[in-house]
Design a protein around this motif. Structure first.
Motif, short mmCIF file in Angstrom:
data_model
loop_
_atom_site.label_atom_id
_atom_site.label_comp_id
_atom_site.label_asym_id
_atom_site.label_seq_id
_atom_site.Cartn_x
_atom_site.Cartn_y
_atom_site.Cartn_z
N VAL A 49 0.86 -1.18 0.00
CA VAL A 49 0.00 0.00 0.00
C VAL A 49 0.90 1.23 0.00
CG1 VAL A 49 -1.74 1.31 1.26
CG2 VAL A 49 -1.87 -1.19 1.19
N GLN A 50 0.66 2.15 -0.96
CA GLN A 50 1.51 3.33 -1.09
C GLN A 50 0.72 4.62 -0.90
OE1 GLN A 50 4.76 3.29 -4.15
NE2 GLN A 50 3.45 1.76 -5.15
N ASP A 51 1.31 5.57 -0.18
CA ASP A 51 0.90 6.97 -0.19
C ASP A 51 2.06 7.73 -0.85
OD1 ASP A 51 -1.52 6.55 0.99
OD2 ASP A 51 -0.88 7.14 3.00
N TYR A 52 1.77 8.93 -1.36
CA TYR A 52 2.78 9.63 -2.14
C TYR A 52 3.01 11.06 -1.65
CZ TYR A 52 1.57 5.80 -5.26
OH TYR A 52 1.31 4.56 -5.78
N TYR A 53 4.25 11.54 -1.88
CA TYR A 53 4.58 12.93 -1.59
C TYR A 53 5.38 13.51 -2.75
CZ TYR A 53 8.92 10.71 0.23
OH TYR A 53 10.07 9.96 0.39
N GLY A 54 5.42 14.85 -2.80
CA GLY A 54 6.08 15.52 -3.90
C GLY A 54 7.44 16.10 -3.57
N ASP A 55 7.73 16.29 -2.28
CA ASP A 55 9.07 16.74 -1.89
C ASP A 55 9.36 16.32 -0.46
OD1 ASP A 55 7.74 20.05 -1.72
OD2 ASP A 55 8.11 18.75 -0.03
#
Length: 357
Positions: A49-55
């Protein structure tokens, strides 16, 4: 207990065990292909299961706010050091990572100042901040020979020939680092005099730039609206491939600069309060396998810290000198985190540069 009841109890128990076999990771956008994720799930017989961030700042802020339940995060090397200072990472158990031997030792050496002894972080994705350019148009403008230097972005005499066709990253650290290197100074310098000189170089160049652009420079370069972009190597790889696919009547290229380049190493790390460190170790070992790691380069054009991946690279990847760079050669530097005082001063300088004072 009758057989039906026993079977039902076992089914519930097995279902609970299967449901518990979930690895939760907090990752960069587009850093892991769906195919790679699916193969990992098959290999570990678990769910990813993945959550994502941009920096990095977004990721650090979420963890600082008390986010729980993640097993892994993927910080750039300076953020590894931040997380270590905050006591948020657990040491890696190398006995569970037989594929550790596949790592290029040069990247481990670059990680050392931020993760002493390479105890907490395994390199996974590497990119350079450099210049992408329209080789066809620069040749016509008579400045093609400047593409190997930051002069293409900062020298007013050069910029006068390509005015309005240049974009730079809207990033204070990246742009200041590039200006510092152009001036022959340390990209990590926090000396006020060095920062003033870099800010002055930016001010002199700024009238010739089209924009500060993090979002659309890939497209703008691909369609020919701009001729020079200060950007990230994997983005510039994408622009180059998109231009070829669209059969544009020009050639896009990108290359390191002789004064030096920022090299960003993203790492696989396991949080101290990870619910499933066993699955996290399996994931790291999986991604240190040459075939699995090769997909990072083949799909997004990133430089690869896993030496064993090279055997599985596509021909065009093997022929790309940026992707195949040797970290022990060339002037590559990883950005260091700033203390509160320096961060405040840089913010002040950046605001002045952006509004033109």
């Amino acid at each position: 207990m009758n057989k039906i009841a026993l079977a039902a109890l076992l089914a519930v128990a097995c279902g609970s065990a299967a449901a518990a076999d979930v690895l939760h990771i907090y990752n960069w956008n587009n850093a892991l292909s769906p195919d790679t994720a699916k193969r990992f799930e098959q290999s570990c017989k678990c769910r990813l299961v993945q959550d994502y961030y941009g920096d990095n700042e977004e990721m650090l802020a979420k963890l600082a706010a008390g986010a729980k339940g993640y097993d892994m995060v993927f910080p750039t090397v300076f953020a590894v050091n931040t997380l270590l200072k905050q006591g948020k990472l657990q040491p890696l158990d190398k006995s569970k990572l037989p594929n550790w031997k596949n790592l290029n030792s040069g990247y481990l050496q670059l990680n050392q100042p931020f993760d002493p002894g390479n105890r907490h972080a395994a390199p996974t994705v590497v990119s350079l901040t450099l210049i992408g350019y329209n080789a066809t148009q620069l040749q016509k403008a008579g400045v093609a020979d400047k593409a190997n230097s930051w002069a293409l972005v900062f020298d007013p005499a050069v910029l006068a020939k390509i005015k309005g066709k240049v974009t730079v990253l809207d990033s204070q650290r990246e742009l200041m680092a590039a200006a510092l290197m152009y001036l022959g100074k340390d990209a990590n310098s926090a000396n006020p005099a060095d920062w003033k000189a870099a800010a002055d170089a930016i001010r002199k160049a700024k009238p010739y730039w089209a924009a500060f652009n993090n979002q659309s420079y890939i497209k703008e370069l691909t369609v020919g609206n701009i001729w020079v972009a200060l950007g990230y190597s994997n983005d510039l790889f994408q622009a180059q491939q998109d231009a070829k696919s669209a059969k544009r009547p020009f050639e896009l290229a990108y290359r390191p600069q002789r004064e030096g380049n920022v090299l960003a190493i993203d790492n696989m790390t396991i949080l101290k309060d990870a619910p499933r460190p066993d699955l996290a170790h399996k994931f790291i070992n999986f991604m240190l396998d040459g075939k699995n790691a090769s997909e990072i380069s083949n799909q997004i054009g990133a430089t690869n810290p896993v030496k064993a991946a090279e055997a599985f690279f596509k021909p065009q990847i093997k022929a790309n000198p940026v992707i195949m760079l040797d970290p022990s050669k060339g002037k590559y530097v990883a950005l260091k985190d700033l203390d509160v005082k320096s961060r405040r001063e840089l913010n002040r300088l950046w605001s002045q540069v952006k509004i033109g004072s």
